[in-house]
Each structure stands twice: as structure tokens, then as C-alpha cells.
Write an enzyme that holds these catalytic residues in place. Structure first.
Site, PDB file in Angstrom:
ATOM      1  N   ASP A 126      -5.292 -34.582   6.991  1.00 53.95           N
ATOM      2  CA  ASP A 126      -4.845 -34.300   8.351  1.00 53.95           C
ATOM      3  C   ASP A 126      -4.442 -32.836   8.563  1.00 53.95           C
ATOM      4  OD1 ASP A 126      -3.902 -34.500  10.936  1.00 53.95           O
ATOM      5  OD2 ASP A 126      -2.440 -36.061  10.561  1.00 53.95           O
ATOM      6  N   HIS A 186      -3.779 -42.925  11.928  1.00 54.86           N
ATOM      7  CA  HIS A 186      -2.327 -43.146  11.941  1.00 54.86           C
ATOM      8  C   HIS A 186      -1.994 -44.621  12.221  1.00 54.86           C
ATOM      9  CE1 HIS A 186      -1.951 -38.879  11.675  1.00 54.86           C
ATOM     10  NE2 HIS A 186      -2.396 -38.666  12.902  1.00 54.86           N
TER      11      HIS A 186
END
Lengths: 411, 411
Positions: free
Chosen positions: A286, A235
Site C-alpha cells: 500500500d 482494506h
């Protein structure tokens, strides 16, 4: 693809290198589409996390195998040929160790082997419920390890490495791993171990880190670890300019997960300044609300276009094609993040209307920026053809076991 | 879908109403994926437009029929059952009228009839090259009409209306239609004519409108026309709060085109305040970089989540499901924007892993917010099944003619 020979024409279609998926929580595939309901007028990442914990509490090794097999077959059909599994669902729902303690990891290894995808398994060290060092909550208990137990699991898994299996090391986040535990693990694992960590996904985390450790999360990593190409920062959404330059200089890879980051309302990574600084990055699916390198790359670029009100952000005089730039960057970081040096091959269907009249120079842009139809025809991993004419070799049997698993998970 | 009975289970799968596509430029399907290259470090909508004009210059009625047929078959397979065609490619490349003058419109009508999609054909009035009233450029000349010639075309097309064909009226934009011409057309067309216009897509247009007409574009429309449910405002991206409330009060529909607006770097529509004001809206695939109601709706919501850093924006206590809210709004505006009161049916594949264990209350969220695989199994329009098991009835023949057309267009 600054090297245009990365796209070539063969008798079955247009060949490209397979894509590395740098970030996966396989069990979350089972909740895709089930958390898009307002439970609270201030719905956020943190309310979503409660839904996710409830789902996590139901998984056994058998259910995890069924869900991960479905997911990995979908990944292969979409053009991913390797996956980094950021795995923290270690123990039984009551928090006690499984028998053997690696049973949940073994389920992921079996799913990867059965479907034929390369797996970089990253057992996750998860110790505390916040920067203040509070113990894990009841719902987090099955994620937790002390350092010694963690290193035993890591060593047990390392013994299973093989042609399509690598074991790396993951820290859940700065809030879940005290500094001294991180130092102890870094001192104990082999020097070439791949290191992954969630960082700076949410502004609340940035604020808490500044309070607890006196620095923004990425700045803390820059100051307190030897960030280098072994590291993958997952991220890294909320960065100041010094952090952008710091990651780029370190040679670490940022794992961007545009569809999950959009679904969770995380915010937009500062891609343009990071590319200008020469930063390295890849993509991950993810939470698996989407399983498609096309959607990740398309919306990574589109997010930048929307906020900057301009076009073709990730392109340059040297590589004018946006998709070639994006795919080139993704391939350039793959080996450092996954530990696999081999490159697999995917073949796009040259007969599809979306590729009508295509030439090598425009195949990447047509794949990433046009339409919504699956274009991947064939996929070979480690010399084995696992997808043919768009279908994974075991698609139906895997889907059947997945449906049975979903009945139990949703009961 | 505030009415949950809009999703129902039948023997073939999950049934939902078909989706109206409120904005299409069919010929642009041929350039999907071909404009994602940096031609200029300041690439923008305006450099993209030059690429688009070059492609437009090559179209004959035959080529338009081939490209539109491919596009409309793709739309049907994706779940769109009607399309509003914002059509300005009226004349021969040299600017002279075709024989008959409606030949290009006729090609679109034939493509819709052949593929089985409902068509709201909107011949576009396009007169000037800017707010200063300058004449059309050489590349725009084939788009242009005087008011009288435009009304003759409109009447000729009206005579062809039928069960699956409606004729509406479109103004290209405020910069392309002088106020007196707009007034003359509005006075001449029947009172129930659907009226579409591009408005406030780009900040440059907003600035020019304020200089030339002393008001922002939507404010000018609010002040100078009787905006009401007959009107569809396309894009309306750049709005101040008074304009948001003004459109919502008028009952007009906003046609949002999230994938095109992202591709062109237009910016984000203020969806949250518009929904709070009770505004009406639908979606369009516009330039056809994507042909999927799922991608339009998913990224409409995600754009809001990214900038607001929260989840589940388009939901409420009354309708907690985000996708049900979005689909309900889309269905509520469809008849006013398209002129079709009939509702067609699409059926989603209940056996697909993405719908494993689904119940009626979560089908919409699973369709819109999970995965990337086509889930539409069957589509019926006006009682005729045009898509079965995911395939348009003439998919192969249409694709074959499309490939031939692309050879000529890209030569």
C-alpha cells in the site's frame, strides 16, 4: 501452505512460492517516514492525506519511474514477485492530460519491466470528491477521468499486456465513483477483468456511505454488484458480521495492508471471523511504510493476538503452523487477484542463523515469526533471476537514480 | 530526543545514542519461530510457557554462551548497546547447583564480554510456583533459590563488576516471590542496586494477585515497596488509572516489550495515558522473536494508533516527531534502569535509500517508521568499534558456534 511441498530444499536454500503484493501506490514510497510528525493534536488519516497530496503534486513520469524502480527492486528483494499497482496519478500537476495520456502509467510499466517484477496495472477511475458527487478538489484534479476517457486509457493500456504485464480495472472508492459510472465501466470491460476497489478503510467513510446510499460500503457492493472472484476489496477494515459472511461467500479477495492500516490508524480487520467463514485474502504494502511480506503477515496475526489475548489465531487442527496457514491463504488468492497464473520462486538463505537446524515444516514460521533480517537469497520471475545473494541485479544504479529523484521531490 | 543535537552528521553517517535493551532472556533466542504452532485451540501465554520450559531444560553453560553470543551480536548490529539480562536459568537441569554456582551467569558475562555489549546482569529470585506459595514444579526447579543462596550468588557476581558489567537484582514476579523474601532481599542489597520485576503481564496474574493479596499487582507494589527510579517494572500491561499515575509519580521505569507482548497475546500497555502522566519507560526484546529497536518502537506506536484510530500518538506540540519522542524517552530512562551512565554511539548509513535527502530533524522518523532494512552501519561501545559496515566483528565465528549449539538443542 496446507500443501507442505510448497516449501522445499534445493542446493541454494529453502524454496517457496513468491508472494503477490495486492495493493501498491508506488509514488508514496517517496514519503515513507516523512508523515510521522504531529501536525494537529487530532492527527488522522485525513491529515495524512493532505501531506500525501502535496507529495503527489510534484511527480513527473521520470520521477515516478525512478521511485517505482527503487520500490519494485525492494519488493523483489523482500520476496514479492508480483504487484498490483492501484494507479490514480494520471495527469500533469495542473490536471491536464499528459502526452501521451498514458505517460504516468507507462512510467510504472517501464519500472516493472526494468526491475523484473510482474505488474498488474490497475488504472483507477476517480471522479468525485465525496458521496455527494462534488467535483474533485484542486489537489485531486490530476487523478480524475470521465468514463469515456477512462475507458480509452484502459484500452490503450490493454494493448500493452504481455507475459509479465496484466491490466485490470480499479474504482478508487464508493465516494469517488457514482453508481452509474461504475455500472457503465463494468458493462464495458472484458468479462475476465480483475476489479479492485478501496472500501471501508475508515469509519468516516462507513458513516457517509450509510447516509448517502443507505447501506454500509461492503453491504452496498454486495447488493449492487456481482461480487465474485474477479473482485479484490482493499482494506475492508470495518465490517459487520453479515458483510464478513457476504464477502466470504462471494469468493472475492480482501487485500489486507496491515502496516499501512496501522500507520494510518485505520483499525483491525476481523480476521478470525473471516477465516472461520472461509474468506479469501492476500496482502499489500500500500503506502510502503514497510516493504516486507514478513512484517505484513507477522503483524496481521499479532494484531489479532493483542486484541483477543490469545496466541496462534490463524491456525487450525488441520494446519497447526500459523505462518503456513497465512502463506497458504496468500498463495490461494493470488491468481484471482493479479491475473497471473504462473508461480515464481524465492529462495531463503538456509545458512542464516535464523534458519539454523530448520526442517521443511518449520521454515515458514521461522521466516515470518523470527528476527528482522532479510532472509530472501534468490528470486526468479518468469524464469529470470532478478535477485541473487539478497541483491537486486541493478540495486546500485536504481538507488542512485532514486537519490537524485528524492532531491527534486524534497526540494 | 527533545534535544535535537542527539542526532548529528559525521563522516560515516548519522550518529545517535545507542539503545538500552531493558529486558532479555537470552536462552529464548533459540526458540524464536518455533512456538508459532497451534498445540491447543486455546493457545495462550501459558501453553507457550510449557514449550519454553522444555527448551530451557536442555541448556548447559556452553550452550548458553553460544546462544547468548549470537543474540548479543544481533543486538549490537540492530543498535542496542546495553542489555539487562533477566536471568533465572541458574542450576543444572536436575535442579542441583552448577559448579561454580554462578556457571550459568558466568556464561552470560562471557558472551557479553566476547561480543562487546554492556551487560546489566540481573540474577532472578524465583521461589514459588504461585501466589499460594506452592513449591516450584519439576520444570521450574532449576530456576529456584532460597534467600540466603540467592544473596550469596548476588555477592559473588557483584565482585565481577567492571566497566561494561553491572549487577542488579530481579524478582521474577509477585507470584514467585513471597513478600517476606522480597523484603529480606531489599534490606540486604546495596541502596543503589537496580531492581527489576515482571508484573501485570497477563490478566490471570492480575486476578490471582487480587485474590491472594487483595490488590492488583502494581497497586500491591505501590503499597508495599518504595517504588522509585531504581525500579524497572517489566510489561505492566494491565493497569488501572490509579496504577498508571502511581508508576509515573514514583519515577520507576516500565520496560515495554511490544514484539514479545504481541507474540504472547498479552495485550496493549496504556501508553497514551501513561505519557500524559509523565511516566518513564524503555524497551526490551524479552523473548527475542524480534531483535530490533525499530520494530519495538514502531509497533508500540502502531498498537496505540490501531486501537484509538488516530495517528501520531506519542508526539506533542513540543516534540512533533513521533520517533524523536520515543527515542528521547528511551534514552532518558536508560541510566536508571541499567546502571550505566555512559552513552555509546551508533551510526546509521546515510547512503541508504531510506535516508535519501534526510535532514537531522527527520532521521529518527525515517529510521523507525520506514522500511525493513538494517540501517545501523557502525556501533561503538565503551570506545571500541564492535560493528562496522553492519557486521559484528565476529559475526561468522559466532554464527558457526550458534549453528552447532542449535543442533544439540533441537536434537
Amino acid at each position: 501452505m496446507s500443501n507442505p511441498s510448497l516449501v522445499s530444499r534445493d542446493s541454494r536454500g529453502w524454496s517457496l512460492p513468491g508472494i503477490a503484493n495486492l495493493h501498491s501506490h508506488a509514488f508514496q514510497r517517496a514519503m515513507a517516514g516523512l508523515a510521522e510528525r504531529q501536525t494537529d493534536p487530532n492527527d488522522s488519516f485525513w491529515t495524512w492525506r493532505e501531506t500525501m497530496y502535496a507529495m503527489a503534486g510534484r511527480f513527473t513520469p521520470e520521477l515516478l519511474h525512478a521511485v517505482a524502480s527503487q520500490l519494485y527492486a525492494e519488493m523483489l528483494e523482500a520476496g514479492y514477485t508480483s504487484v498490483c499497482e492501484f494507479h490514480y496519478l494520471h495527469h500533469a500537476p495542473d490536471g491536464n492530460a499528459c502526452t501521451p495520456p498514458s505517460a504516468m502509467s507507462d512510467a510504472l510499466i517501464a519500472a516493472a519491466r526494468d526491475t523484473g517484477i510482474r505488474l498488474t496495472l490497475l488504472p483507477v477511475l476517480y471522479m468525485t470528491g465525496g458521496f455527494d458527487g462534488r467535483p474533485l478538489s484542486e489537489r485531486q484534479r490530476r487523478f480524475g477521468h470521465g468514463v469515456e476517457a477512462y475507458l480509452r486509457l484502459f484500452e490503450a493500456l490493454r494493448a500493452k499486456e504481455g507475459e509479465t504485464l496484466r491490466i485490470g480495472c480499479a474504482f478508487h472508492s464508493l465516494r469517488a465513483v457514482p453508481p452509474e459510472a461504475m455500472r457503465a465501466v463494468l458493462a464495458a470491460v472484458p468479462a475476465d477483468t480483475r476489479l479492485h476497489i478501496h472500501v471501508a478503510e475508515q469509519m468516516a467513510e462507513v458513516r457517509e456511505c450509510m447516509e448517502a446510499r443507505g447501506a454500509r460500503p461492503v453491504q452496498w457492493l454486495l447488493d449492487n454488484t456481482d461480487l465474485d472472484p474477479r473482485w479484490t476489496l482493499v482494506h475492508a477494515t470495518h465490517l459487520d458480521d453479515a458483510e464478513v459472511r457476504g464477502i466470504a461467500r462471494s469468493g472475492a479477495t480482501v487485500a489486507l495492508c496491515p502496516t499501512t492500516e496501522a500507520n494510518l490508524g485505520d483499525g483491525l480487520f476481523p480476521l478470525r471471523t473471516y477465516l472461520a467463514a472461509g474468506g479469501r485474502w492476500g496482502i499489500g504494502s500500500d503506502s510502503h511504510v514497510s516493504v516486507s511480506p514478513v512484517e505484513e503477515l507477522r503483524w496481521l496475526e499479532y494484531g489479532q493476538r493483542l486484541v483477543q489475548q490469545r496466541r496462534n489465531v490463524a491456525a487450525s487442527v488441520a494446519v497447526p503452523s500459523v505462518a503456513a496457514t497465512l502463506l497458504g491463504d496468500v498463495h490461494a488468492s493470488a491468481a484471482d487477484s493479479t491475473g497471473f497464473n504462473e508461480v515464481d520462486t524465492i529462495v531463503l538463505d538456509a545458512d542464516h542463523p535464523l534458519l539454523a537446524g530448520a526442517i521443511a515444516a518449520d521454515v515458514a514460521d521461522r521466516w515470518v515469526f523470527a528476527g528482522n533480517r532479510p532472509l530472501v537469497r534468490d528470486v526468479e520471475v518468469a524464469g529470470v533471476r532478478v535477485v541473487e545473494d539478497g541483491h537486486h541485479r541493478d540495486r546500485e544504479a536504481i538507488a542512485s537514480r532514486y537519490r537524485e529523484a528524492m532531491k527534486i521531490l524534497l526540494a
